[in-house]
Motif scaffolding. Sequence first.
Motif, mmCIF file in Angstrom:
data_model
loop_
_atom_site.group_PDB
_atom_site.id
_atom_site.type_symbol
_atom_site.label_atom_id
_atom_site.label_comp_id
_atom_site.label_asym_id
_atom_site.label_seq_id
_atom_site.Cartn_x
_atom_site.Cartn_y
_atom_site.Cartn_z
ATOM 1 N N THR A 1 0.829 -1.210 0.000
ATOM 2 C CA THR A 1 0.000 0.000 0.000
ATOM 3 C C THR A 1 0.863 1.261 0.000
ATOM 4 O O THR A 1 0.643 2.172 -0.810
ATOM 5 C CB THR A 1 -0.916 -0.009 1.249
ATOM 6 N N THR A 2 1.855 1.299 0.895
ATOM 7 C CA THR A 2 2.678 2.507 0.975
ATOM 8 C C THR A 2 3.506 2.670 -0.299
ATOM 9 O O THR A 2 3.626 3.775 -0.837
ATOM 10 C CB THR A 2 3.573 2.456 2.234
ATOM 11 N N THR A 3 4.026 1.572 -0.811
ATOM 12 C CA THR A 3 4.803 1.626 -2.059
ATOM 13 C C THR A 3 3.963 2.236 -3.185
ATOM 14 O O THR A 3 4.404 3.139 -3.889
ATOM 15 C CB THR A 3 5.241 0.187 -2.465
ATOM 16 N N ILE B 1 -4.127 9.604 0.377
ATOM 17 C CA ILE B 1 -4.069 9.149 1.772
ATOM 18 C C ILE B 1 -3.606 7.697 1.802
ATOM 19 O O ILE B 1 -4.217 6.833 1.159
ATOM 20 C CB ILE B 1 -5.456 9.263 2.459
ATOM 21 N N ASP B 2 -2.509 7.446 2.549
ATOM 22 C CA ASP B 2 -2.099 6.065 2.822
ATOM 23 C C ASP B 2 -2.856 5.657 4.082
ATOM 24 O O ASP B 2 -2.518 6.072 5.184
ATOM 25 C CB ASP B 2 -0.577 5.998 3.038
ATOM 26 N N ALA B 3 -3.928 4.869 3.890
ATOM 27 C CA ALA B 3 -4.825 4.560 5.014
ATOM 28 C C ALA B 3 -4.479 3.235 5.689
ATOM 29 O O ALA B 3 -5.202 2.783 6.563
ATOM 30 C CB ALA B 3 -6.270 4.555 4.533
ATOM 31 N N GLY C 1 5.190 6.438 10.958
ATOM 32 C CA GLY C 1 4.657 6.332 9.603
ATOM 33 C C GLY C 1 5.816 6.143 8.622
ATOM 34 O O GLY C 1 6.965 6.487 8.924
ATOM 35 N N GLU C 2 5.515 5.575 7.481
ATOM 36 C CA GLU C 2 6.594 5.194 6.571
ATOM 37 C C GLU C 2 6.681 6.019 5.296
ATOM 38 O O GLU C 2 7.632 5.880 4.535
ATOM 39 C CB GLU C 2 6.434 3.715 6.210
ATOM 40 N N VAL C 3 5.687 6.862 5.063
ATOM 41 C CA VAL C 3 5.684 7.612 3.804
ATOM 42 C C VAL C 3 6.935 8.493 3.701
ATOM 43 O O VAL C 3 7.619 8.508 2.675
ATOM 44 C CB VAL C 3 4.389 8.459 3.683
#
Length: 389
Positions: free
Chosen positions: A140-142, A245-247, A169-171
């Motif tokens: 998802t984040t990728t 949005i990375d949910a 968070g990873e973004v």
Amino acid sequence: MAQLAAQIQSQDEEFRRRLGRLLRSGPIPTSVVDEIREGAPADLVIIDIRFEVSSAMANIERLRATSPNVGIFAIAAVADPDLILQSMRAGANEFFTWPPADETFHGAVRRLTARRETTQGAKPTSTTFVFFGAKGGAGTTTVAVNCGVEVARLTKRSTVILDLKPGLGEVGLFLGVRPRYTIVDALDNLHRLDREFLRELVTKHKSGLEILAGSDNFDRPGAADSGVIEELFRLVSKQYDYMLIDAGSQINSCAVAALYSADRIFLIANPDVPSVRNAQRLLERIRELGASGDRVRLLLNRAVEPLPVPRKQIENALGHPVHHMFPSDYKTVSNALNSGVPLTMAGNSDMAAQFDHFTRQLIDPSFTAAPAEPAKKGLLGFEKIASLW
Ligand SMILES: Nc1ncnc2c1ncn2[C@@H]1O[C@H](COP(=O)(O)OP(=O)(O)O)[C@@H](O)[C@H]1O
Ligand SMILES: [Mg+2]
């Protein structure tokens, strides 16, 4: 973004619940606000006129006088011609009897939105893409980060990505930036979240993408923020052309708020049994929530042909077509991750080509150039496992 902010005025819990659901299930992303904040008035107010008719009429008149552009829907117990006339004279735009039929109500919301778009001075609305994982590690984040970079790069329009993940968070990490502030600072300062303040809170990536980073607090954003997070999405999206949005992959109150605010929901799954089974449950849940199912696009990440579970079987199980497939390329993806350089800025990989194509289609649905085919690798032969779900 949620294109409309709606407020429901009624003492009746069942009325508020039912109308909330009706608003969420419609074709226009709508956030339901409890109270109207200064400087952020509602676009639509729904007023229960079933009981206290005269005070309800006074309320409509007052609202119309103070907010000439607001949409006002009156909901009565019966279609009494006098009452219809009275509400229209007071300033209501639409009149319904309780309970309003779904299609009639959605039609009225559509009319209101169209009217607002043609109203002079109505701001062009921004577009919100929400990325949600069928399971942790699905990518998802990728996908969200690389898509965000491409949207900013290709459109040259203002683009922001929000990381909802509590606790590191990873973004920011994926993009190689060190954010000074996080989404929690925004949540704690909603009352002064104008363009200037937001500019302080976000971190800018060299692609132009701005990042409202995930917090380092393991409890936030969490259930305690659920009342205000939708308002945060609304305020942030007002300042940008595109909001991503990375949910994450948990259906919690903040993720639900993101789903409600989405113009497009991207559900990221891998072509394996656990992923497909979770995706099936999540799609059911999204439908139950009333976050309109036709906003969902299914993405398969790490898709190497022949897929362990064939595409047709996945589509049948989920009742949803696969919108796009991203290949599996651990080396390229992890190099990008470890160096903090997004895929499309790190060379001409197949992955980069896929993101380029996917994003061009996202920002311009008429874009039809043939995508690069995902790489074909070894056969895993898991087809019979598909019968497990
Ligand atoms: N298409 C892909 N091919 C190979 N590895 C991938 C791919 N997409 C993601 N990954 C890897 O999978 C791991 C999880 O990805 P991530 O985006 O953090 O997933 P999530 O946000 O869903 O938990 C990371 O190590 C990432 O590098
Ligand atoms: Mg993630």
